[in-house]
Write a protein that holds these residues in place. Structure first.
Motif, PDB file in Angstrom:
ATOM      1  N   PRO A   1      41.495 -25.678  20.556  1.00  0.00           N
ATOM      2  CA  PRO A   1      40.731 -26.589  21.409  1.00  0.00           C
ATOM      3  C   PRO A   1      40.263 -27.793  20.599  1.00  0.00           C
ATOM      4  O   PRO A   1      40.019 -27.686  19.393  1.00  0.00           O
ATOM      5  CB  PRO A   1      39.541 -25.733  21.867  1.00  0.00           C
ATOM      6  N   SER A   2      40.128 -28.933  21.229  1.00  0.00           N
ATOM      7  CA  SER A   2      39.761 -30.161  20.519  1.00  0.00           C
ATOM      8  C   SER A   2      38.397 -30.060  19.854  1.00  0.00           C
ATOM      9  O   SER A   2      38.101 -30.799  18.909  1.00  0.00           O
ATOM     10  CB  SER A   2      39.779 -31.343  21.489  1.00  0.00           C
ATOM     11  N   SER A   3      37.559 -29.137  20.306  1.00  0.00           N
ATOM     12  CA  SER A   3      36.220 -28.994  19.732  1.00  0.00           C
ATOM     13  C   SER A   3      36.220 -28.220  18.418  1.00  0.00           C
ATOM     14  O   SER A   3      35.204 -28.206  17.712  1.00  0.00           O
ATOM     15  CB  SER A   3      35.308 -28.270  20.734  1.00  0.00           C
ATOM     16  N   MET A   4      37.334 -27.589  18.083  1.00  0.00           N
ATOM     17  CA  MET A   4      37.397 -26.771  16.869  1.00  0.00           C
ATOM     18  C   MET A   4      38.077 -27.539  15.741  1.00  0.00           C
ATOM     19  O   MET A   4      39.039 -28.271  15.975  1.00  0.00           O
ATOM     20  CB  MET A   4      38.139 -25.465  17.143  1.00  0.00           C
ATOM     21  N   PRO A   5      37.590 -27.385  14.493  1.00  0.00           N
ATOM     22  CA  PRO A   5      38.203 -28.111  13.371  1.00  0.00           C
ATOM     23  C   PRO A   5      39.585 -27.560  13.035  1.00  0.00           C
ATOM     24  O   PRO A   5      39.821 -26.351  13.056  1.00  0.00           O
ATOM     25  CB  PRO A   5      37.218 -27.862  12.219  1.00  0.00           C
ATOM     26  N   GLN A   6      40.501 -28.469  12.743  1.00  0.00           N
ATOM     27  CA  GLN A   6      41.825 -28.069  12.317  1.00  0.00           C
ATOM     28  C   GLN A   6      41.804 -27.621  10.853  1.00  0.00           C
ATOM     29  O   GLN A   6      40.872 -27.914  10.111  1.00  0.00           O
ATOM     30  CB  GLN A   6      42.802 -29.231  12.487  1.00  0.00           C
ATOM     31  N   THR A   7      42.852 -26.917  10.459  1.00  0.00           N
ATOM     32  CA  THR A   7      42.988 -26.483   9.066  1.00  0.00           C
ATOM     33  C   THR A   7      43.986 -27.379   8.356  1.00  0.00           C
ATOM     34  O   THR A   7      45.110 -27.577   8.824  1.00  0.00           O
ATOM     35  CB  THR A   7      43.461 -25.014   8.999  1.00  0.00           C
ATOM     36  N   GLY A   8      43.566 -27.927   7.216  1.00  0.00           N
ATOM     37  CA  GLY A   8      44.401 -28.856   6.471  1.00  0.00           C
ATOM     38  C   GLY A   8      45.072 -28.218   5.271  1.00  0.00           C
ATOM     39  O   GLY A   8      44.809 -27.061   4.916  1.00  0.00           O
ATOM     40  N   PHE A   9      45.945 -28.974   4.640  1.00  0.00           N
ATOM     41  CA  PHE A   9      46.745 -28.522   3.503  1.00  0.00           C
ATOM     42  C   PHE A   9      46.637 -29.595   2.424  1.00  0.00           C
ATOM     43  O   PHE A   9      47.009 -30.749   2.647  1.00  0.00           O
ATOM     44  CB  PHE A   9      48.202 -28.336   3.952  1.00  0.00           C
TER      45      PHE A   9
ATOM     46  N   VAL B   1      50.769 -30.879   9.523  1.00  0.00           N
ATOM     47  CA  VAL B   1      50.167 -29.694  10.141  1.00  0.00           C
ATOM     48  C   VAL B   1      49.018 -30.068  11.065  1.00  0.00           C
ATOM     49  O   VAL B   1      48.666 -29.305  11.966  1.00  0.00           O
ATOM     50  CB  VAL B   1      49.692 -28.665   9.082  1.00  0.00           C
ATOM     51  N   ARG B   2      48.468 -31.265  10.886  1.00  0.00           N
ATOM     52  CA  ARG B   2      47.371 -31.715  11.752  1.00  0.00           C
ATOM     53  C   ARG B   2      47.855 -32.648  12.865  1.00  0.00           C
ATOM     54  O   ARG B   2      47.062 -33.288  13.539  1.00  0.00           O
ATOM     55  CB  ARG B   2      46.298 -32.403  10.914  1.00  0.00           C
ATOM     56  N   GLY B   3      49.176 -32.711  13.044  1.00  0.00           N
ATOM     57  CA  GLY B   3      49.727 -33.484  14.143  1.00  0.00           C
ATOM     58  C   GLY B   3      49.716 -34.973  13.921  1.00  0.00           C
ATOM     59  O   GLY B   3      49.735 -35.754  14.885  1.00  0.00           O
ATOM     60  N   LYS B   4      49.698 -35.401  12.660  1.00  0.00           N
ATOM     61  CA  LYS B   4      49.703 -36.823  12.334  1.00  0.00           C
ATOM     62  C   LYS B   4      50.974 -37.136  11.546  1.00  0.00           C
ATOM     63  O   LYS B   4      51.743 -36.260  11.211  1.00  0.00           O
ATOM     64  CB  LYS B   4      48.463 -37.196  11.534  1.00  0.00           C
ATOM     65  N   GLY B   5      51.185 -38.389  11.206  1.00  0.00           N
ATOM     66  CA  GLY B   5      52.350 -38.753  10.415  1.00  0.00           C
ATOM     67  C   GLY B   5      53.620 -38.806  11.244  1.00  0.00           C
ATOM     68  O   GLY B   5      53.620 -38.595  12.461  1.00  0.00           O
ATOM     69  N   ASP B   6      54.722 -39.054  10.558  1.00  0.00           N
ATOM     70  CA  ASP B   6      55.992 -39.287  11.238  1.00  0.00           C
ATOM     71  C   ASP B   6      57.014 -38.168  11.047  1.00  0.00           C
ATOM     72  O   ASP B   6      58.128 -38.266  11.564  1.00  0.00           O
ATOM     73  CB  ASP B   6      56.613 -40.602  10.729  1.00  0.00           C
TER      74      ASP B   6
END
Length: 449
Positions: A132-140, A88-93
Motif C-alpha cells: 500500500p502507498s502508506s507503507m515504506p518500501q524496502t531499498g537496496f 526495486v522501488r519502481g523507479k529508473g529505466d
C-alpha cells in the motif's frame, strides 16, 4: 594454537544444533533472537556459495515481511547498488532485475550478478509493487568504497541537473584525477609516492560544500529532492573515503582494511539516519557481507593484528541492537578466481581442516543447522575456545589453503548465531565463462596427490 577438536565438542554441537529442513519455520528461532534489533548482519564464508546467498535471501524476506525491515545494505559499491535500488522501488529505466544488475561490471561481477541475487531482486521489486502507498518500501544499497570514478561521475551528473555552476566547480576540483585515466589503483600508487599529487584537499572541499548547501538543494522538502541529494552526498563522501583508501592501500593492509570497514560503518549509520528521518521511526536494516566483515574482529586474530570490522563497529555503536550471524561450510564447490581480475571458475572446496570449527560441525552429522550462540550450554562453552575458521573471498587457492584461507576465532564472541551448510555448491554467474561451465578441477589439482 587452535584448540583440539574432541568428541565432547562434537556431541555438544549435535545436541544444540537446530536442523534446517527447508520449512517455513526454519528461522523462527533466529527471528526470536533478532527481536527488536535494528541491524541484522548476515555473513558468508565465501563470496561464491549458492546456499549462503539463498538462505540470506530467505531470512531477509522474513525480516522484511514480518519484522518491518526496510533496507538491504550489501558489500557492493554505492552507485551500482543504487541502480538496483531504483529498480526495486519502481523507479529508473531498467526493464527487469537483470538490467538493473548490469551496473556491476568490475571484478568480481559474480558476487552480485548471479542467479540467486537476481531472484531476490525480482522478489523485492514485486514486494514493493504490492505494498500500500502508506507503507515504506524496502531499498537496496551498497556499503563499499571502490567506485572512486563512478561516484565522481554520479555526483557531477546530479550537480549538472540542479546547479550547473557548482558542477563546473566540482569538475575543476576533480580535475587532479584526470591524468590517471580512470584507474583508481594507479592514482593510489602515484599519490602514495608523491604527496603533492594527492587529491585529498579537493575531495574534502567538495564534500564540505555539498554538506553546507544541503538546504539549497532540498529546501522545498520534496521527497524526491531529498532522496536525490542524499544519493549525491553519499557519492561525495565515497569519493573522499575512496581517495584516502587507494592512497593508503600501498602503505599497509591493516590501515586500508580499517579505512574500508570504517567507511562501511559510516555509510550504514548515514543510511539509518536518512531512512529513519523519512519514516519517523528508527530504520531497521539487513546487511549482507562476508564473515570477515560481519564478525567481531576482537574475537579473531584479525583483531590481534589491529584490524577492526563492520561487525565490531556495529556492536560498539548499537550494542544489542546489532545481531551478527555467521555462515560456515565443510566442503563442496565455489565460484571464485585464482587471481585478482582473473576469470571466475567453479572450484572444488576441500574438506575443512582438522581442528577447525567447520570440521567439528561436519562431524556432528547434521547437514544443515542453526546454532544460536547467546545461551549458556555445553556447545557455546566449548566454542568459546579458539579454533581455526575458514574464509574464502573472491580468490580461492586450495593449494595454499591453510595459509590463505584460515584464521583463528572464538566463535561465541565473533557472532550471535551461526548457520552451517555442510556441503555447498558454486553460485551461478549470470554470464558464466566457458571455464566455469567446464566444471571444477579434480580434487587433487594441482599437486596430483
Amino acid at each position: 594454537m587452535a584448540a583440539h577438536i574432541d568428541s565432547r565438542l562434537v556431541g555438544a554441537v549435535t545436541a544444540a544444533a537446530l536442523p534446517l529442513h527447508g520449512d517455513a519455520s526454519d528461522y523462527d528461532p533466529l527471528l526470536q533472537l533478532v527481536g527488536d534489533a535494528r541491524f541484522v548482519l548476515l555473513g558468508e564464508a565465501s563470496h561464491g556459495s549458492h546456499e549462503f546467498y539463498r538462505e540470506r535471501a530467505r531470512i531477509t524476506r522474513r525480516l522484511i515481511a514480518e519484522l518491518g525491515f526496510t533496507a538491504v545494505a550489501v558489500e557492493a559499491d554505492w552507485p551500482d547498488a543504487y541502480r538496483v535500488n531504483r529498480y526495486v522501488r519502481g523507479k529508473g529505466d531498467d526493464r527487469d532485475g537483470d538490467a538493473a544488475l548490469s551496473g556491476f561490471k568490475r571484478f568480481p561481477t559474480w558476487m552480485w550478478r548471479n542467479t540467486d541475487v537476481l531472484e531476490f531482486v525480482e522478489w523485492l521489486h514485486d514486494w514493493n509493487r504490492r505494498l500500500p502507498s502508506s507503507m515504506p518500501q524496502t531499498g537496496f544499497y551498497g556499503l563499499d568504497l571502490y567506485s572512486l570514478f563512478t561516484s565522481m561521475a554520479e555526483l557531477l551528473r546530479y550537480l549538472d541537473q540542479v546547479d550547473p555552476p557548482a558542477a563546473q566547480q566540482a569538475r575543476a576540483r576533480y580535475a587532479c584525477f584526470d591524468h590517471y585515466g580512470g584507474d583508481s589503483q594507479r592514482y593510489g600508487y602515484g599519490a602514495s609516492l608523491d604527496l603533492s599529487a594527492s587529491c585529498e584537499d579537493a575531495v574534502i572541499a567538495q564534500l564540505r560544500e555539498m554538506q553546507g548547501r544541503a538546504f539549497d538543494y532540498v529546501r522545498r522538502e520534496e521527497a524526491d529532492a531529498a532522496e536525490a541529494w542524499f544519493h549525491a552526498q553519499q557519492n561525495a563522501r565515497l569519493v573522499m573515503h575512496a581517495e584516502e583508501y587507494y592512497r593508503t592501500m600501498f602503505r599497509g593492509r591493516v590501515s586500508s582494511w580499517n579505512l574500508r570497514d570504517r567507511h562501511m560503518a559510516d555509510t550504514l549509520e548515514a543510511l539509518a539516519q536518512h531512512l529513519s528521518h523519512g519514516a519517523g521511526k528508527p530504520a531497521r536494516i539487513v546487511v549482507w557481507e562476508h564473515n570477515s566483515h560481519v564478525g567481531d574482529a576482537r574475537a579473531t586474530d584479525m583483531g590481534d593484528q589491529g584490524e577492526w570490522t563492520l561487525g565490531q563497529l556495529a556492536r560498539e555503536a548499537y550494542g544489542r541492537q546489532a545481531v551478527l550471524v555467521g555462515f560456515t561450510t565443510h566442503h563442496g564447490t565455489v565460484t571464485a578466481a585464482s587471481d585478482w581480475d582473473a576469470p571466475a571458475e567453479r572450484k572444488r572446496v576441500r574438506p575443512a581442516l582438522s581442528g577447525s570449527i567447520e570440521a567439528a560441525f561436519h562431524h556432528s552429522g547434521v547437514p544443515r543447522f542453526l546454532l544460536p550462540l547467546n545461551a549458556a550450554n555445553p556447545a557455546t562453552q566449548a566454542l568459546a575456545g579458539q579454533y581455526l575458521e575458514r574464509a574464502i573471498g573472491v580468490i580461492y587457492r586450495p593449494q595454499t589453503e591453510r595459509h590463505s584461507h584460515y584464521l583463528h576465532a572464538r566463535l561465541t564472541r565473533q557472532f550471535d548465531a551461526v548457520l552451517h551448510f555442510d556441503e555447498t555448491r558454486a553460485v551461478e554467474p549470470l554470464e558464466p565463462s566457458s571455464g566455469w561451465h567446464a566444471g571444477e578441477a579434480p580434487e587433487t589439482y594441482p599437486a596430483g596427490i
